[in-house]
Write a protein that holds these residues in place. Structure first.
Motif, PDB file in Angstrom:
ATOM      1  N   VAL A 163     -57.048  48.786  -4.336  1.00  0.00           N
ATOM      2  CA  VAL A 163     -58.334  48.373  -3.754  1.00  0.00           C
ATOM      3  C   VAL A 163     -58.444  46.866  -3.909  1.00  0.00           C
ATOM      4  N   SER A 164     -58.811  46.181  -2.860  1.00  0.00           N
ATOM      5  CA  SER A 164     -59.059  44.741  -2.937  1.00  0.00           C
ATOM      6  C   SER A 164     -60.499  44.454  -2.544  1.00  0.00           C
ATOM      7  N   PHE A 165     -61.017  43.345  -3.044  1.00  0.00           N
ATOM      8  CA  PHE A 165     -62.386  42.964  -2.677  1.00  0.00           C
ATOM      9  C   PHE A 165     -62.558  41.460  -2.822  1.00  0.00           C
ATOM     10  N   THR A 166     -63.551  40.928  -2.104  1.00  0.00           N
ATOM     11  CA  THR A 166     -63.894  39.522  -2.217  1.00  0.00           C
ATOM     12  C   THR A 166     -65.291  39.390  -2.812  1.00  0.00           C
ATOM     13  N   LEU A 167     -65.512  38.268  -3.441  1.00  0.00           N
ATOM     14  CA  LEU A 167     -66.807  37.980  -4.046  1.00  0.00           C
ATOM     15  C   LEU A 167     -67.675  37.178  -3.083  1.00  0.00           C
ATOM     16  N   LYS A 168     -68.965  37.325  -3.219  1.00  0.00           N
ATOM     17  CA  LYS A 168     -69.871  36.511  -2.408  1.00  0.00           C
ATOM     18  C   LYS A 168     -69.735  35.036  -2.761  1.00  0.00           C
ATOM     19  N   GLU A 169     -69.445  34.761  -4.014  1.00  0.00           N
ATOM     20  CA  GLU A 169     -69.117  33.393  -4.425  1.00  0.00           C
ATOM     21  C   GLU A 169     -67.620  33.207  -4.173  1.00  0.00           C
ATOM     22  N   ASP A 170     -67.276  32.741  -2.980  1.00  0.00           N
ATOM     23  CA  ASP A 170     -65.879  32.754  -2.531  1.00  0.00           C
ATOM     24  C   ASP A 170     -65.134  31.521  -3.028  1.00  0.00           C
ATOM     25  N   THR A 171     -64.863  31.505  -4.314  1.00  0.00           N
ATOM     26  CA  THR A 171     -64.118  30.397  -4.914  1.00  0.00           C
ATOM     27  C   THR A 171     -63.051  30.947  -5.853  1.00  0.00           C
ATOM     28  N   GLU A 172     -62.010  30.140  -6.060  1.00  0.00           N
ATOM     29  CA  GLU A 172     -60.976  30.534  -7.006  1.00  0.00           C
ATOM     30  C   GLU A 172     -61.543  30.613  -8.415  1.00  0.00           C
ATOM     31  N   ASP A 173     -62.491  29.751  -8.713  1.00  0.00           N
ATOM     32  CA  ASP A 173     -63.080  29.743 -10.048  1.00  0.00           C
ATOM     33  C   ASP A 173     -63.814  31.055 -10.328  1.00  0.00           C
ATOM     34  N   ALA A 174     -64.577  31.540  -9.350  1.00  0.00           N
ATOM     35  CA  ALA A 174     -65.298  32.800  -9.533  1.00  0.00           C
ATOM     36  C   ALA A 174     -64.325  33.950  -9.739  1.00  0.00           C
ATOM     37  N   ALA A 175     -63.242  33.953  -8.953  1.00  0.00           N
ATOM     38  CA  ALA A 175     -62.247  35.013  -9.100  1.00  0.00           C
ATOM     39  C   ALA A 175     -61.557  34.938 -10.453  1.00  0.00           C
ATOM     40  N   ARG A 213     -55.256  32.236   4.254  1.00  0.00           N
ATOM     41  CA  ARG A 213     -56.662  32.499   4.582  1.00  0.00           C
ATOM     42  C   ARG A 213     -56.799  33.147   5.951  1.00  0.00           C
ATOM     43  N   ALA A 214     -55.967  32.728   6.900  1.00  0.00           N
ATOM     44  CA  ALA A 214     -56.022  33.316   8.242  1.00  0.00           C
ATOM     45  C   ALA A 214     -55.678  34.795   8.214  1.00  0.00           C
ATOM     46  N   ALA A 215     -54.843  35.194   7.265  1.00  0.00           N
ATOM     47  CA  ALA A 215     -54.462  36.600   7.141  1.00  0.00           C
ATOM     48  C   ALA A 215     -55.487  37.412   6.361  1.00  0.00           C
ATOM     49  N   GLY A 216     -56.543  36.755   5.872  1.00  0.00           N
ATOM     50  CA  GLY A 216     -57.603  37.462   5.174  1.00  0.00           C
ATOM     51  C   GLY A 216     -57.560  37.362   3.664  1.00  0.00           C
ATOM     52  N   VAL A 217     -56.589  36.599   3.141  1.00  0.00           N
ATOM     53  CA  VAL A 217     -56.477  36.456   1.690  1.00  0.00           C
ATOM     54  C   VAL A 217     -57.300  35.241   1.274  1.00  0.00           C
ATOM     55  N   SER A 218     -58.582  35.480   1.023  1.00  0.00           N
ATOM     56  CA  SER A 218     -59.501  34.396   0.705  1.00  0.00           C
ATOM     57  C   SER A 218     -59.342  33.964  -0.746  1.00  0.00           C
ATOM     58  N   ASP A 219     -60.025  32.865  -1.095  1.00  0.00           N
ATOM     59  CA  ASP A 219     -59.893  32.316  -2.445  1.00  0.00           C
ATOM     60  C   ASP A 219     -60.440  33.242  -3.512  1.00  0.00           C
ATOM     61  N   SER A 220     -61.384  34.104  -3.148  1.00  0.00           N
ATOM     62  CA  SER A 220     -61.987  34.971  -4.165  1.00  0.00           C
ATOM     63  C   SER A 220     -61.458  36.395  -4.118  1.00  0.00           C
ATOM     64  N   LEU A 221     -60.461  36.657  -3.278  1.00  0.00           N
ATOM     65  CA  LEU A 221     -59.969  38.026  -3.163  1.00  0.00           C
ATOM     66  C   LEU A 221     -59.293  38.469  -4.455  1.00  0.00           C
ATOM     67  N   ILE A 222     -59.643  39.658  -4.887  1.00  0.00           N
ATOM     68  CA  ILE A 222     -59.100  40.253  -6.110  1.00  0.00           C
ATOM     69  C   ILE A 222     -58.471  41.590  -5.746  1.00  0.00           C
ATOM     70  N   ALA A 228     -67.444  43.198 -16.370  1.00  0.00           N
ATOM     71  CA  ALA A 228     -66.801  41.973 -15.901  1.00  0.00           C
ATOM     72  C   ALA A 228     -67.714  41.215 -14.953  1.00  0.00           C
ATOM     73  N   PHE A 229     -68.389  41.949 -14.058  1.00  0.00           N
ATOM     74  CA  PHE A 229     -69.366  41.298 -13.195  1.00  0.00           C
ATOM     75  C   PHE A 229     -70.468  40.647 -14.032  1.00  0.00           C
ATOM     76  N   ALA A 230     -70.946  41.350 -15.020  1.00  0.00           N
ATOM     77  CA  ALA A 230     -72.045  40.833 -15.851  1.00  0.00           C
ATOM     78  C   ALA A 230     -71.649  39.564 -16.576  1.00  0.00           C
ATOM     79  N   HIS A 231     -70.394  39.462 -16.966  1.00  0.00           N
ATOM     80  CA  HIS A 231     -69.938  38.301 -17.724  1.00  0.00           C
ATOM     81  C   HIS A 231     -69.488  37.144 -16.846  1.00  0.00           C
ATOM     82  N   SER A 232     -69.114  37.433 -15.591  1.00  0.00           N
ATOM     83  CA  SER A 232     -68.478  36.392 -14.794  1.00  0.00           C
ATOM     84  C   SER A 232     -69.291  35.895 -13.617  1.00  0.00           C
TER      85      SER A 232
END
Length: 396
Positions: free
Chosen positions: A297-309, A349-358, A377-381
């Motif tokens: 399963v993969s997902f992206t964060l609303k905060e789309d940054t490498e730091d958030a991921a 990124r064009a293929a859909g692999v964004s900076d926040s994708l996990i 993990a969400f609560a802490h990060s």
């Protein structure tokens, strides 16, 4: 052969010499011959080995193919397939491709005159339009790594055949427990056997299975000539892994669907990639050509940054931060900084692999424990979710 748990388990032979129910490990480099060229079918373990031969026959049966070949890694298996081509040939490849395959295609084989075009193969017209008279190989992963795109194997197989191309499907994510591309018209299947076939994160291995004897003979020649063969002990480990493949994959699928459903309603999540969710763009074809949706399963964060991921992937307990997937224990990774780092940012990124994708490899732990781990993990990060819980305590 019928691909079910019973058939798979009983495709593993009893040793005819001793009656051993486990396949013996022939840990030998060479074999004594009666006379020059007169032997019992084996002369040197690079060319052939009884343990490897047993594994290769099992894997060919699992995929409904003619010939199996076991390699020292998944990339060695991919490399063997590309060696079927020659300078001037072209490959049409899925755009959301494994970073290692991209590196091999782009930085090794393009310098030898093999051109690669990357297309979104979920739209079969893209594949058709990319083909030229020089195209000799179509390369797809389905599901893809890491955005879980699904390509229509049967339709692309018809396109390949009409244009005298080979179709190779990377079946690593689905495994033959869920999907058999050769029976859908593909010519070649490859696996990183490191993943679900082995299943325990204790080996590195690759597999090629061909539909025909002729194609299999070419791969076997390349295997022997190039020498990237799998050792007897690793072959034995995969045989052992295959015994529980169907059982493991079934539970991986159950757990992954629960995790995906949890993630799709979490306020910090932007998008969930899992073909078992009905809103997935390729849900219908995934359901049609496979018997399950896999354990990734993969997902992206609303905060789309490498730091958030990075904050998220370093905050989990049961999900261990590591490359690879398909093992009993749950893993997670940040593809932009790990598995797909070798792909240029724009192409990634064009293929859909964004900076926040996990990417999550959902293991065999209790689903409720895994979801609670993600929740904490969400609560802490994620700053917006600090000091809050999502739906309280989730028990799956």
């Amino acid at each position: 052969m019928s691909n079910n748990a019973t058939q798979t388990i009983h495709s593993i032979p009893v040793d005819p010499l001793t009656g051993s129910i486990a396949v013996p490990i022939y840990q030998t480099s060479t074999f004594v011959q009666e006379a020059p060229g007169v032997n019992l079918g084996y002369d040197y373990s690079r060319t052939n080995n009884p343990t490897r031969a047993t594994l290769e026959k099992i894997l060919a049966g699992l995929e409904g193919g003619h010939t199996g070949a076991a390699f020292a890694s998944g990339l060695a298996a991919i490399d063997a397939v590309v060696k079927l081509l020659q300078s001037g040939d072209e490959i049409v490849a899925v755009d959301d491709i494994y970073g290692g395959a991209f590196r091999l295609f782009t930085h090794v084989y393009e310098q030898f005159g093999i051109k690669v075009k990357y297309v979104d193969s979920t739209n079969t017209n893209n594949v058709f339009e990319a083909i030229t008279p020089q195209t000799k190989l179509i390369w797809i992963e389905t599901p893809t790594n890491p955005t879980l795109k699904i390509s229509d194997i049967a339709t692309i197989a018809r396109i390949a055949k009409a244009n005298n191309c080979l179709l190779c499907v990377d079946n690593t994510f689905a495994s033959p427990a869920l999907q058999q591309p050769l029976l859908l018209g593909a010519d070649i299947v490859v696996h990183s056997a490191t993943k679900y076939l082995g299943g325990h994160c204790d080996l590195i291995a690759g597999v090629v299975v061909t539909k025909t004897e002729e194609l299999g003979a070419k791969i076997k020649f390349i295997q022997n000539a190039s020498g990237a063969v799998l050792g007897p002990f690793e072959c034995w480990l995969i045989i052992r892994g295959v015994e529980t493949l169907h059982l493991r994959v079934k539970q991986h699928c159950i757990n992954a669907l629960e995790v995906a459903r949890y993630l799709e309603q979490h306020p910090a999540v932007e998008k969930v990639f899992y073909p078992g969710l009905e809103q997935h763009a390729n849900y219908a074809i995934a359901r049609q050509q496979a018997s399950g949706f896999g354990g990734v399963v993969s997902f992206t964060l609303k905060e789309d940054t490498e730091d958030a991921a990075t904050k998220f992937v370093t905050a989990t307990t049961y999900f261990r931060l590591a490359e690879s997937l398909g093992g009993v224990k749950s893993l997670l990774c940040h593809p932009a900084a790990m598995t797909h780092k070798s792909i240029p940012v724009e192409k990634r990124r064009a293929a859909g692999v964004s900076d926040s994708l996990i990417r999550l490899s959902v293991g065999l732990e209790e689903t409720g424990d895994l979801i609670n781990d993600l929740e904490q993990a969400f609560a802490h990060s994620v700053s917006e979710q600090k000091n809050t819980k999502f739906n309280g305590h989730y028990l799956g």
